[in-house]
Enzyme design. Structure first.
Site, PDB file in Angstrom:
ATOM      1  N   ARG A  49       0.845  -1.200   0.000  1.00 13.85           N
ATOM      2  CA  ARG A  49       0.000   0.000   0.000  1.00 13.85           C
ATOM      3  C   ARG A  49       0.882   1.254   0.000  1.00 13.85           C
ATOM      4  O   ARG A  49       1.994   1.244   0.524  1.00 13.85           O
ATOM      5  CB  ARG A  49      -0.900   0.087   1.255  1.00 13.85           C
ATOM      6  CG  ARG A  49      -1.936  -0.994   1.445  1.00 13.85           C
ATOM      7  CD  ARG A  49      -2.761  -1.281   0.229  1.00 13.85           C
ATOM      8  NE  ARG A  49      -3.714  -0.263  -0.159  1.00 13.85           N
ATOM      9  CZ  ARG A  49      -5.026  -0.313   0.049  1.00 13.85           C
ATOM     10  NH1 ARG A  49      -5.562  -1.335   0.672  1.00 13.85           N
ATOM     11  NH2 ARG A  49      -5.823   0.626  -0.401  1.00 13.85           N
ATOM     12  N   LYS A  55      14.117  13.281   9.798  1.00 10.57           N
ATOM     13  CA  LYS A  55      14.964  13.706  10.936  1.00 10.57           C
ATOM     14  C   LYS A  55      14.191  14.456  12.004  1.00 10.57           C
ATOM     15  O   LYS A  55      14.526  14.397  13.177  1.00 10.57           O
ATOM     16  CB  LYS A  55      16.161  14.522  10.452  1.00 10.57           C
ATOM     17  CG  LYS A  55      15.827  15.660   9.500  1.00 10.57           C
ATOM     18  CD  LYS A  55      16.366  15.412   8.119  1.00 10.57           C
ATOM     19  CE  LYS A  55      15.521  16.170   7.103  1.00 10.57           C
ATOM     20  NZ  LYS A  55      16.178  16.410   5.845  1.00 10.57           N
ATOM     21  N   ASP A 114      18.210  22.163  10.012  1.00 10.85           N
ATOM     22  CA  ASP A 114      18.271  20.786   9.506  1.00 10.85           C
ATOM     23  C   ASP A 114      19.571  20.113   9.976  1.00 10.85           C
ATOM     24  O   ASP A 114      19.552  18.981  10.464  1.00 10.85           O
ATOM     25  CB  ASP A 114      18.171  20.799   7.973  1.00 10.85           C
ATOM     26  CG  ASP A 114      18.269  19.415   7.379  1.00 10.85           C
ATOM     27  OD1 ASP A 114      17.267  18.675   7.433  1.00 10.85           O
ATOM     28  OD2 ASP A 114      19.359  19.051   6.885  1.00 10.85           O
ATOM     29  N   VAL A 165      20.071  10.983   8.564  1.00 11.82           N
ATOM     30  CA  VAL A 165      21.317  11.753   8.682  1.00 11.82           C
ATOM     31  C   VAL A 165      22.229  11.412   7.513  1.00 11.82           C
ATOM     32  O   VAL A 165      22.511  10.241   7.253  1.00 11.82           O
ATOM     33  CB  VAL A 165      22.065  11.421  10.001  1.00 11.82           C
ATOM     34  CG1 VAL A 165      23.330  12.264  10.126  1.00 11.82           C
ATOM     35  CG2 VAL A 165      21.165  11.631  11.206  1.00 11.82           C
ATOM     36  N   LYS A 189      20.326  16.906  12.706  1.00 12.47           N
ATOM     37  CA  LYS A 189      21.158  15.732  12.386  1.00 12.47           C
ATOM     38  C   LYS A 189      22.306  15.591  13.384  1.00 12.47           C
ATOM     39  O   LYS A 189      22.645  14.477  13.791  1.00 12.47           O
ATOM     40  CB  LYS A 189      21.681  15.855  10.956  1.00 12.47           C
ATOM     41  CG  LYS A 189      20.573  15.730   9.905  1.00 12.47           C
ATOM     42  CD  LYS A 189      21.056  16.205   8.556  1.00 12.47           C
ATOM     43  CE  LYS A 189      19.996  16.068   7.477  1.00 12.47           C
ATOM     44  NZ  LYS A 189      20.364  16.791   6.240  1.00 12.47           N
ATOM     45  N   GLY A 230      15.909  18.857  -5.877  1.00 13.73           N
ATOM     46  CA  GLY A 230      15.233  18.032  -4.858  1.00 13.73           C
ATOM     47  C   GLY A 230      16.029  17.898  -3.571  1.00 13.73           C
ATOM     48  O   GLY A 230      15.765  17.011  -2.770  1.00 13.73           O
TER      49      GLY A 230
END
Ligand code: HSE
Length: 418
Positions: free
Chosen positions: A40, A101, A197, A128, A201, A183
């Protein structure tokens, strides 16, 4: 056959997971000991013509109540509904593999405990360093060693931007648009360029290294939005480049952790890490220095890391793979006490008078004056508080109009002194 569900299956990473599972099906079957099939896909989007369109559900209960689904791959991002879904999946007897994360640093310790209590697994290799295997080595090969430092480049978007600015003279906004188009960037790219961000990490790696929860909100975090061509030019004069670095140090006195743009000397391996690549140096008492390098973001490398977890879980369907990351908080020391060298840049009204003023506070400093009457020099290793006090005094001193910038200089832990 192991059936999995992908939460966020039509997104960048979700599509990558499906693509690699199909592309490398025979190899994955061999490595996992059985075939892995997507049963699914949960997504809020419709994706007409998508190869997995027939697997789409918009109702999480369809996945939760399907006893054949043993593994849930969560690649939606964000804490909600990811946390609720991950927790409910574990409580329903399904293992969870995630690239998220935000989820891992906020709820990882709790989800690991729930997984352990039920002989399930909560895996997060992709959270990470994108495609770099770093979580598993921290949890396996390095687990018997005393880690003293974790440092490096952990945000692909920022590294891509700084690399473009330095090598091609690209404007910040153009370089960021390039990272988004490829991306690499988060939905909200401020998370990348303002350092959060990378901070999450670093907190994940330090939680794994110390076995206790490190809260990323306690980490002093600065981003790259203020970095200019003039900063690069001054750094280059002294033989350095500028990278967004995570810098975590563990010693008897506590835990130091910082995320900030920093000068990296041309002889240091971090200086050669370009584009979207990430690099992590782990320094440990027995092992000494270990370095990890690879693509820190991007569809396929990140998908590959998620699948490495899916394969690992398929091999341990009824056995928990131990992690030592408890919910007990490991506090981060306030940044004012951290001892680091810095490069200071000051705009001068009169360079001769400014030179005298700088040398009074920083005797012996080698001062570089650029054509626009900006001075740049290095401080000795000193605390953040000392540098703040000295630069505040200098801002009022003769010949100086203002302190333009203070950037830390990265120096690894000297393992010979440990
Ligand atoms: N936006 C993140 C980065 C994606 O640029 O590193 C990978 O975590």
């Amino acid at each position: 056959m192991v059936y999995i569900a992908i939460l966020g299956g039509f997104g960048v990473i979700g599509s990558g997971v499906a693509q690699v599972l199909a592309q490398n099906a025979a190899l994955i079957e061999k490595k996992a000991g059985q075939a892995v099939a997507v049963k699914r896909v949960l997504d809020i989007r419709d994706c007409p013509g998508h190869p997995m369109e027939h697997l789409l559900t918009k109702n999480f209960e369809d996945i939760l109540t399907d006893d054949e689904i043993k593994i849930v791959a969560e690649v939606m991002g964000g804490t909600e509904p990811a946390y609720t879904y991950a927790k409910r999946a574990l409580l329903a007897g399904k293992s969870v593999c995630t690239s998220n994360k935000e989820l891992v640093i906020k709820h990882g310790a709790e989800l690991l405990r729930i997984a352990q209590e039920r002989e399930l697994n909560f895996m997060f290799e992709a959270s990470v360093g994108g495609g770099i295997p770093i979580v598993r080595p921290m949890n396996l090969a390095l687990t018997t060693d005393e880690i003293v430092a974790v440092a490096g480049i952990l945000n692909g978007t920022s590294n891509y931007i700084l690399h473009q600015m330095e090598k091609t003279g690209a404007a910040f906004a153009d370089a960021l648009a390039g990272a988004s188009a490829l991306g690499y960037a988060e939905k909200n790219p401020k998370e990348d360029v303002e350092g959060r961000d990378a901070s999450r990490k670093l907190a994940i790696l330090l939680s794994l290294a110390t076995g206790r929860q490190v809260n990323y909100e306690e980490i002093h975090t600065e981003g790259i939005t203020g970095i200019t061509a003039a900063d690069f030019s001054a750094a280059r004069h002294f033989g350095y480049t500028i990278k967004l670095l995570v810098d975590g140090r563990i010693n008897g006195g506590g835990l130091e952790a910082m995320v900030a743009p920093a000068l990296v000397h041309g002889s240091n391996a971090f200086s050669t890490v370009g584009d979207v690549f990430n690099c992590v140096l782990v320094q440990a008492k027995v092992t000494d220095n270990v370095m990890f390098y690879g693509r820190g973001a991007g569809k396929l490398p990140t998908a590959g890391a998620v699948i490495s977890d899916i394969v690992d879980v398929s091999k341990h369907l009824h056995r928990h793979i131990m992690h030592t990351w408890s919910e007990e908080v490991n506090p981060v020391l306030p940044a004012g006490s951290y001892i680091k060298k810095k490069m200071v840049r000051a705009v001068c009204s009169d360079t001769v008078i400014a030179k005298n003023s700088i040398e009074k506070i920083y005797p012996g400093a080698k001062i570089f004056f650029s054509q626009d009457k900006t001075a740049a020099w290095f401080t000795p290793p000193e605390t953040e508080d000392e540098t703040s006090a000295k630069t505040a005094a200098l801002a009022e001193a003769g010949g100086i109009l203002k302190i333009e910038k203070t950037l830390r200089v990265y120096e690894p832990v000297n393992m010979e002194k440990i």
